[in-house]
Design a protein around this motif. Structure first.
Motif, PDB file in Angstrom:
ATOM      1  N   THR A  31       0.831  -1.201   0.000  1.00 16.21           N
ATOM      2  CA  THR A  31       0.000   0.000   0.000  1.00 16.21           C
ATOM      3  C   THR A  31       0.868   1.254   0.000  1.00 16.21           C
ATOM      4  N   SER A  32       1.978   1.233   0.751  1.00 14.23           N
ATOM      5  CA  SER A  32       2.846   2.410   0.849  1.00 14.23           C
ATOM      6  C   SER A  32       3.883   2.468  -0.255  1.00 14.23           C
ATOM      7  N   GLY A  33       4.307   1.298  -0.752  1.00 19.50           N
ATOM      8  CA  GLY A  33       5.389   1.244  -1.721  1.00 19.50           C
ATOM      9  C   GLY A  33       6.759   1.347  -1.089  1.00 19.50           C
ATOM     10  N   ASN A  34       6.826   1.285   0.240  1.00 19.88           N
ATOM     11  CA  ASN A  34       8.091   1.514   0.946  1.00 19.88           C
ATOM     12  C   ASN A  34       8.665   0.285   1.645  1.00 19.88           C
ATOM     13  N   GLY A  50       3.325   5.747  -4.823  1.00 21.91           N
ATOM     14  CA  GLY A  50       4.249   4.697  -5.238  1.00 21.91           C
ATOM     15  C   GLY A  50       5.414   4.506  -4.295  1.00 21.91           C
ATOM     16  N   GLY A  51       5.677   5.484  -3.428  1.00 22.37           N
ATOM     17  CA  GLY A  51       6.742   5.367  -2.446  1.00 22.37           C
ATOM     18  C   GLY A  51       8.097   5.077  -3.080  1.00 22.37           C
ATOM     19  N   LYS A  52       8.917   4.302  -2.373  1.00 22.31           N
ATOM     20  CA  LYS A  52      10.258   3.964  -2.859  1.00 22.31           C
ATOM     21  C   LYS A  52      10.213   3.014  -4.047  1.00 22.31           C
ATOM     22  N   MET A  53       9.092   2.302  -4.203  1.00 21.77           N
ATOM     23  CA  MET A  53       8.967   1.439  -5.377  1.00 21.77           C
ATOM     24  C   MET A  53       9.005   2.259  -6.655  1.00 21.77           C
TER      25      MET A  53
END
Length: 229
Positions: free
Chosen positions: A150-153, A179-182
């Motif tokens: 959900t966070s992308g992290n 998308g966070g860190k992804m």
């Protein structure tokens, strides 16, 4: 009709339904607010799904076509995620492996299914490697790695994508928020982001997204095999 506020259990629900915990309430008025809250949430998820389709519909088809080519060559799908995304990853794997109706089963595995492996790696090495180590053990060139967050992290997803890319796998990320860190990785071939700050709406839209990806992949595989002599 009115009722007095009950403090029991309010801490969990108060953020979602503050009008239930603001003091004495008219029951009919509360029911009207609940109905409106439900309508608003339904409208929000419908609009969010439409936004994802508009932004990523073409890329979903492209991704599905590549996944179909992978399965046609004997590839397999490895799915992974944490918490609620772990449940979604298992659902995704089951969708490919054991679909309803007459759809063909395709080889897919959820990397959180073996709790002994997950706890052993977490305890003996570190939680950051629980997916990367399994990708290293099971992943082959041309296989598909799908990670959900959900966070992308999630650090363990980032490491798993790096490992999958090193092994020449097709990498697919499904994230929320921004998308966070992804979104910063260059090891994810196809990243689909559900742009919402609500974890509930994100997961609802992600479920729709990977169901659509499955349908598109099966359809593309049928077309691909129909072209073979």
């Amino acid at each position: 009709m009115t009722r007095e506020r009950s403090p029991v259990g309010a801490s969990g629900l108060e953020e979602l339904y503050p009008f239930l915990y603001s003091g004495p309430q008219d029951v009919d008025a509360v029911l009207d607010m609940v109905r409106q809250s439900t309508v608003d949430k339904v409208r929000e998820i419908v609009e969010l799904r439409a936004a994802v389709l508009e932004a990523d519909g073409e890329r979903l088809c492209t991704c599905a076509a590549e996944m179909a080519r992978s399965f046609a060559r004997g590839g397999r799908l490895l799915a992974f995620g944490n918490g609620g995304s772990s449940t979604d990853a298992q659902d995704l794997a089951s969708l490919f492996l054991s679909p309803a109706g007459d759809a063909r089963p395709l080889p897919a595995f959820g990397l959180t299914n073996d709790i002994a492996v997950v706890t052993a790696l977490s305890n003996d090495v570190g939680f950051d490697v629980v997916f990367a180590r399994q990708v290293a053990a099971f992943g082959r060139r041309g296989d598909v790695a799908v990670g959900l967050s959900t966070s992308g992290n999630s650090a363990n997803l980032l490491r798993a994508f790096d490992e999958a890319a090193r092994r020449g796998m097709v990498t697919v990320g499904i994230a929320g928020y921004d998308g966070g860190k992804m979104a910063e990785l260059d090891t994810i071939d196809y990243l689909f982001v559900v742009p919402s700050p609500s974890v509930h709406r994100v997961q609802e839209a992600q479920t729709t997204l990977y169901h659509a990806l499955w349908e598109l992949t099966v359809s593309a595989l049928d077309e691909l095999e129909g072209e073979l002599p």
